[in-house]
Every structure is written in C-alpha cells, then in structure tokens.
Design an enzyme around this catalytic site. Structure first.
Site, mmCIF file in Angstrom:
data_model
loop_
_atom_site.group_PDB
_atom_site.id
_atom_site.type_symbol
_atom_site.label_atom_id
_atom_site.label_comp_id
_atom_site.label_asym_id
_atom_site.label_seq_id
_atom_site.Cartn_x
_atom_site.Cartn_y
_atom_site.Cartn_z
ATOM 1 N N CYS A 2 0.797 -1.245 0.026
ATOM 2 C CA CYS A 2 0.092 0.010 -0.029
ATOM 3 C C CYS A 2 0.955 1.286 0.056
ATOM 4 O O CYS A 2 2.071 1.097 0.028
ATOM 5 C CB CYS A 2 -0.997 -0.016 1.206
ATOM 6 S SG CYS A 2 -2.128 -1.506 1.627
ATOM 7 N N ARG A 50 -4.542 1.165 -1.086
ATOM 8 C CA ARG A 50 -4.303 -0.469 -1.043
ATOM 9 C C ARG A 50 -4.191 -1.152 -2.412
ATOM 10 O O ARG A 50 -4.866 -0.899 -3.117
ATOM 11 C CB ARG A 50 -5.627 -0.815 -0.325
ATOM 12 C CG ARG A 50 -5.186 -2.122 0.087
ATOM 13 C CD ARG A 50 -6.394 -2.953 0.888
ATOM 14 N NE ARG A 50 -6.112 -4.297 1.197
ATOM 15 C CZ ARG A 50 -6.833 -5.351 1.288
ATOM 16 N NH1 ARG A 50 -8.242 -5.227 1.090
ATOM 17 N NH2 ARG A 50 -6.457 -6.493 1.738
ATOM 18 N N LEU A 51 -3.225 -2.065 -2.319
ATOM 19 C CA LEU A 51 -2.985 -3.217 -3.300
ATOM 20 C C LEU A 51 -3.293 -4.257 -2.291
ATOM 21 O O LEU A 51 -2.718 -4.706 -1.787
ATOM 22 C CB LEU A 51 -1.326 -3.120 -3.749
ATOM 23 C CG LEU A 51 -1.035 -4.245 -4.623
ATOM 24 C CD1 LEU A 51 -1.694 -4.062 -5.894
ATOM 25 C CD2 LEU A 51 0.229 -4.275 -5.101
ATOM 26 N N ILE A 54 -3.118 -9.878 0.804
ATOM 27 C CA ILE A 54 -3.742 -10.580 1.872
ATOM 28 C C ILE A 54 -5.254 -10.203 2.248
ATOM 29 O O ILE A 54 -5.449 -9.005 2.440
ATOM 30 C CB ILE A 54 -2.770 -10.690 2.961
ATOM 31 C CG1 ILE A 54 -1.472 -11.071 2.661
ATOM 32 C CG2 ILE A 54 -3.356 -11.600 4.186
ATOM 33 C CD1 ILE A 54 -1.444 -12.456 2.261
ATOM 34 N N ASN A 75 2.201 -0.474 5.246
ATOM 35 C CA ASN A 75 2.653 -0.742 3.763
ATOM 36 C C ASN A 75 3.639 -2.059 4.138
ATOM 37 O O ASN A 75 4.573 -1.789 4.492
ATOM 38 C CB ASN A 75 3.310 0.538 3.212
ATOM 39 C CG ASN A 75 4.185 0.091 1.963
ATOM 40 O OD1 ASN A 75 3.823 -0.831 1.053
ATOM 41 N ND2 ASN A 75 5.239 1.198 1.453
ATOM 42 N N GLY A 76 3.415 -2.914 3.540
ATOM 43 C CA GLY A 76 4.183 -4.257 3.569
ATOM 44 C C GLY A 76 3.561 -5.568 3.597
ATOM 45 O O GLY A 76 2.291 -5.506 3.210
ATOM 46 N N GLU A 77 4.374 -6.518 4.332
ATOM 47 C CA GLU A 77 3.897 -7.677 4.356
ATOM 48 C C GLU A 77 4.677 -8.396 5.749
ATOM 49 O O GLU A 77 5.699 -8.141 6.054
ATOM 50 C CB GLU A 77 4.232 -8.753 3.355
ATOM 51 C CG GLU A 77 3.847 -8.408 1.867
ATOM 52 C CD GLU A 77 2.248 -8.279 1.932
ATOM 53 O OE1 GLU A 77 1.655 -8.910 2.721
ATOM 54 O OE2 GLU A 77 1.527 -7.889 0.963
ATOM 55 N N ASP A 100 -2.861 -9.321 7.464
ATOM 56 C CA ASP A 100 -1.433 -9.348 8.358
ATOM 57 C C ASP A 100 -1.487 -8.221 9.021
ATOM 58 O O ASP A 100 -1.029 -8.056 10.253
ATOM 59 C CB ASP A 100 -0.379 -9.588 7.282
ATOM 60 C CG ASP A 100 -0.197 -8.570 6.345
ATOM 61 O OD1 ASP A 100 -1.275 -8.137 5.786
ATOM 62 O OD2 ASP A 100 0.977 -8.489 5.942
ATOM 63 N N GLY A 363 15.848 -11.608 -5.844
ATOM 64 C CA GLY A 363 16.917 -12.155 -5.081
ATOM 65 C C GLY A 363 17.759 -10.730 -4.418
ATOM 66 O O GLY A 363 18.997 -11.393 -3.885
#
EC number: 6.3.5.4
Length: 638
Positions: A2, A50-51, A54, A75-77, A100, A363
């Site tokens: 987000c 918001r994107l 979850i 903003n995050g996971e 989350d 990566g």
C-alpha cells in the site's frame, strides 16, 4: 502492499483538513490501485491506498483494535502474522479481518514499541495511539519499504513517497546542498536526507514518535557485528542455509493472489526460482529484461536456461536506448534524483510483470549478506600489495595514478593494471569509497557551482563496526546499511510500485538474514570467490553453469546509448536550467559531455547523473509531475 500518508498536530483538538489527506492519497494511487481510505479524528488524519494481496475482500485500511483507540495505516507484508495472531487471540484480542496488518494494532496494544522486534517482514507503518496522543512511525530492518516525514506548522506530516508530502501547502521546496553533493557521489541521496531540505527519510530499523509536539527518533535495530554466530563447518552452514532458504521462500509465497519472480539467471534469483518451483504446484511465472547487441549486459540466455530447467512460464522484454524516452516518468516515480541506470530495465520488467500478476519475488540482498560484490574480491586481490615496502609501493602507485583520468573508469588491460596499482597504496576505506563513488571530491567541486562537503555516509557506516572488524566486514556493513536501502531497495520499490507491483525479498527475511550475517567471512569469501556458502547450499539444485557464471550485476550500456544518440540529451544539458539557476557550472558540464562523446573517457554514469538531475530539476520547478509524451521535455530526451 500500500501507500500511506497522514498528518498529526501538536494541538490534540486541532483539525486536519480532509482535502490534505485526499491530495496526499491521490499522489500515491499507483501504490494502491485497489482502494482508498481516509480517517480523520481530532488532531490527526490518516490516508491509505491499497494493493490487495492478503484478504482482498476484508483487509481494508485504516486498521484498528477493538475499541478504536489504536489505528494504523501500513505498507508491507508480515510473514509471521498467523502465529502472532493466534498468540494474541489466546490472550483475548479479537480480529475483524484476515489481513496481516491488523496484527500491528493488537501487538502494539500488548507490547508497545517492543513489538517491532517480533515482526518478520518488510514494512513501514504509522500508528496512532489515541489514549497517549502519540503517533508512531516505524520502518523495517533493511528499509525494504520507504517512509518520509516533514515538520509542518503545528505538526508532522508523513508519507510513503516524497511526492505525497509535496501535495501539502507550504512545504519548503529548497534543495539540500549536502544531499546534492551526496547524490553526485553515490547516484542517490542517503537517508536521513532527501533532496529537499524540508523533508527527511526515516532510516531503516528506526522508529519515530511524535507526542505533544515533540519528536523522538531511535533505532530499534541496527547491524550487529558480523561473523559472531556459532562455529559451523562449510557443510553444516550450507545445510542449515538451504533449509532456511526453503522455509523463507515458502513464507514469502503466501498470498491470496498469484506470485511470480524476477529472474536474471544469476545465483540469487536462480536460487529463489528453484525453491519456488519446488514449493509451487503450478509453473512459476518468471520475468527477465535483456538488451540487443549488448554483450555481457544481456542476461536473457542465462535466465532462459534456468526458466526451462524448472519448467517456468517465462516472459522476456527488451531494453534499448528508446527506453530513454521514459526518463521523465521514471524520474517522477523516484521523487528525487536517482541515477542508478539499472532503474531503467527494472522499470521496464516491472511493467511486464504487472500485466501478469501483482506480486513477484526477487533475489535482492544476496550480495550484501554473502559478500558478492566485486569490491570484496578486489580487496582480496590487493592484499598482497600490503606486503610491499612503502618506499616501493608509493612511487609505483603515484606513477599509475598519473596515467589515469581524474574522472571515469580506466579501460583496457593497461588501464585496469594502472587502476590496480593506484588503488594498492590506498587504505581500505579510501579504496572502497572510490569503488562505490560516481564522482570524487575534485570532480564534484568542479561541477557544483557552490561546492559543499558531502555527508560522509559511506565512511560513517564503514566505521560503525567495533574495533577488530576487518575491511571486508566493514564494507559489507556499509553496503547493508547504505547502498542496499537507499539504492537497491529504493530502485526496486519505486520502479515496481509505479506499476502497482509488489516485490518481496526473501534473502532479507529477518531470520534468514540474521543467520547469514552471523556466518564468518571465511564461509562467504574465499580467495576471489564470493557467496561461497550459498553456492555450496544450492550446488545440486541449480542447472549446470549457474554456479560458475561470473557476477554481472544489472548493468545498462548507458555510456554507449548516450554516445549513439547525443542530440536530445546534449541539448538538454547545454541549456541546463539547474546550471542557469546556480547549482552547476555550465563549462564543467560541457567539458564532461565533450570528453565522453569524443571517447577520451568513459563517463556514461557521470553524464547520466547530470541528465537525471536536470530532468528532475525541471519537473520539480513545474510541480513534480511528468509531462505527457510529445511535450518539449520528452521530445528533447527521446
């Protein structure tokens, strides 16, 4: 994933204008195309874009605890949110959604600021504690997700990107001269500075509290001394690393939407794809960008080999100098000057991936954790020079340095040999600073109309570790705390979020990163080979050739592109508005461009830095928004 923004006032009964929040949220629409929310209470206002990744149906923001006394935009996971939620529910907390981010409100209610150490993930968030009248801003350990803030009359404003802060009336627009000097040094502006004197970045691993009009900032995490883990053999370390990688990749694949991967064909991205393929019941979607007739810059063949080996659904796109036409949009996406030229292909491949799915894994972080950069090997190569008596080494180095151009990379075997000799007499910090700098002190002084000393960010982080740490450990610390957050992760965040794409970085999972960081350097770097333990951990799951493939980075033939089509950009610099307004010396800019075009020096990266700054400066003068295709600025560049 987000975008967040907000304003908090020192006056608890003050009024935050809803129009301010709406304007800030609109500036972040690209970060969250799935919805907008505005929340206003006395003395505070929060906004979110918001994107949905979850709980797409029920995870809207702002988030709150049961009685609404704690409200959060995020903003995050958080990858360990399920375990934390179960623990909190056993303690009596009640949740309204499956997302989350709701964990943050309840965990703060239970543990206060100490909750940050419990979070496994990438995040930036703003949390309002109504009972205490306190705002908490926090950012993850490595700075995967951004957060900016600025003092405003009577309060504090904050946002995921600088452009949202600039939507507020009255925010100062003056440039920070030290930030400009830093930009020309590193190609980016290191935290906590921004290119604007009125705004700051919250540094990675930091929290900022605002209460009763007072700011208090502290670090809740910082890099510990490396190499202090339990003693392990190479086999033992590799076996544990492989299992940690496997678990981490699985955790990062958890989403209610499809997840793919960026793939270059190098060791780090190939490892991520290999473990995704192992965990997924469906073919992994992979994405690569390449270059026509660009030799070592083109990684398509290596990426395709890996993708075929794991039966991926592989997608490719091609970058060429026509990509320069997107420079105004790219510069606008970054808000401040950012001249790592690999942002161009990152922007392009993000656009490709976003058309297929909303989340990819990358990566990033492997080079910092496992000693993968060239300068670690370069240090190893120069170690024998330290055995020469100074009376012999000093004149040799002086002779070599006399044959090198003051700016630009030495080319050819003779040039590289002279550079090696010139660097041999330098202390490790000076050698490291030279390797990561675009423009040295003399070159900056020649270009800047009003030269100032830079912040010395690289030296500060190099010296951060306690006595006893060696040069390689110090370089790794500086890379982890400086270049990773402000260059690599900033590049990926802005280029991907410009297209509404979330990028996750399993290598920087806190548990995995802590294990890798604690390994002794001897397990990561041996002679001229970096990532030793990582290579050993995945040696039997990657296709032949990946382990032996020389590290190439995500380079761009920017010098060649600028030589091949100088008409547009040379006109732009010749009429430099930044120079006319007293920031650059026109004669120095002209001389640098002429040397590059004549082939007397390889100055592509230096020219690119000036070009990016010029485009940013013009956009800044016009309010920060990119113009549409076909307008004069774009026509000059294309």
């Amino acid at each position: 994933m987000c975008g967040l923004a907000g304003v908090v006032l020192a006056d608890r009964e003050g009024r935050v204008e809803r129009a301010w929040l709406e304007a800030m949220a609109a500036a972040l629409a690209h970060r969250g195309p799935d919805g907008e929310a505005i929340w206003v209470a006395p003395g505070v206002g929060l906004a979110s874009r918001r994107l949905a990744v979850i709980d797409p149906a029920g995870g809207g923001q702002p988030l709150a605890n049961e009685d609404g006394s704690i409200v959060c935009v995020y903003n995050g996971e958080i990858y360990n949110f399920a375990g934390l939620r179960a623990e909190l529910e056993r303690a009596g907390h009640r949740f309204r959604s499956r997302t989350d981010g709701e964990v943050l409100c309840h965990l703060y209610e239970a543990e206060g600021d100490a909750m940050l150490a419990r979070l496994r993930g990438m995040f930036a968030f703003a949390l309002w504690d109504a009972q205490r009248g306190r705002l908490l801003l926090a950012r993850d350990r490595f700075g995967v997700k951004p957060l900016y803030h600025a003092r405003i009359p009577g309060g504090l404003a904050f946002a995921s990107e600088l452009k949202a802060l600039q939507r507020l009336p009255g925010l100062g627009r003056d440039l920070d001269p030290v930030a400009l000097s830093d930009y020309l040094t590193y190609l980016y502006v290191p935290a906590p500075r921004t290119i604007l004197a009125a705004a700051s970045k919250l540094e990675p691993g930091s929290l900022l509290g605002f209460q009763h009009g007072r700011l208090e900032q502290t670090r809740w995490w910082q890099p510990p001394p490396p190499g202090e883990g339990a003693p392990l053999t190479l086999e033992e370390a590799a076996a544990e690393l492989r299992e940690r990688l496997r678990e981490t990749v699985r955790a990062h694949m958890v989403a209610d939407v499809p997840v793919g991967a960026f793939l270059s064909g190098g060791l780090d991205s190939s490892t991520i794809v290999a473990l995704m393929a192992e965990a997924s019941p469906h073919p992994v979607k992979t994405f690569t960008v390449g270059f026509h007739n660009a030799g070592s810059y083109d990684e398509r063949a290596a990426a395709k080999t890996v993708a075929n080996h794991f039966d991926c659904h592989h997608h490719e796109t091609i970058a060429d100098r026509s990509l320069l036409a997107q420079l105004p949009s790219l510069v606008a996406a970054f808000d401040e000057p950012f001249a790592d030229s690999s942002a161009l292909p990152t922007y392009l491949v993000s656009s490709l991936a976003a058309r297929e799915l909303p989340v990819v894994l990358s990566g990033d972080g492997g080079d910092e954790l496992f000693c993968g950069y060239d300068w670690y090997r370069y240090h190893q190569l120069l170690r024998p020079a330290g055995l020469l008596p100074p009376a012999l080494l000093a004149p040799l180095a002086a002779w070599a340095a006399a044959g090198l151009p003051p700016v630009g990379r030495a080319t050819g075997a003779a040039g590289r040999a002279r550079r090696l000799l010139a660097d041999a007499a330098l202390d490790p910090l000076a050698r490291y600073s030279r390797r990561i700098s675009c423009l040295g002190e003399q070159a900056r002084a020649a270009l800047l109309a009003d030269p100032v000393a830079g912040s010395g960010a690289a030296a500060a982080w190099y010296a951060f570790l306690p006595d006893g740490a060696g040069p390689v450990e110090r370089m790794a610390c500086a890379d982890l705390a400086l270049g990773l957050a402000d260059d690599m992760l900033t590049k990926v965040d802005r280029a991907s979020m410009a297209h509404g794409l979330e990028v996750r970085v399993p290598m920087l999972d806190p548990a995995l990163a802590a294990f890798a960081w604690a390994l002794p350097t001897s397990l990561k770097l041996r002679r001229l080979t970096g990532k030793r333990v990582l290579r050993h951990a995945v040696r039997d799951i990657l296709p032949p050739g990946v382990l032996q493939r020389r590290k190439r980075g995500f380079g761009v033939p920017i010098g060649r592109w600028l030589r091949e089509d100088p008409a547009g950009w040379s006109v732009l610099l010749a009429g430099s508005q930044a120079a006319a307004d007293g920031y650059l010396r026109p004669a120095a800019v002209k001389a640098l461009a002429e040397r590059h075009l004549a082939g007397r020096a390889e100055l592509g990266h230096q020219l690119w830095a000036l070009l990016v700054f010029e485009v940013w400066y013009r956009l800044h003068a016009e309010g920060g928004e990119p113009r549409n295709a076909g307008t004069p600025l774009l026509a000059e560049i294309a």
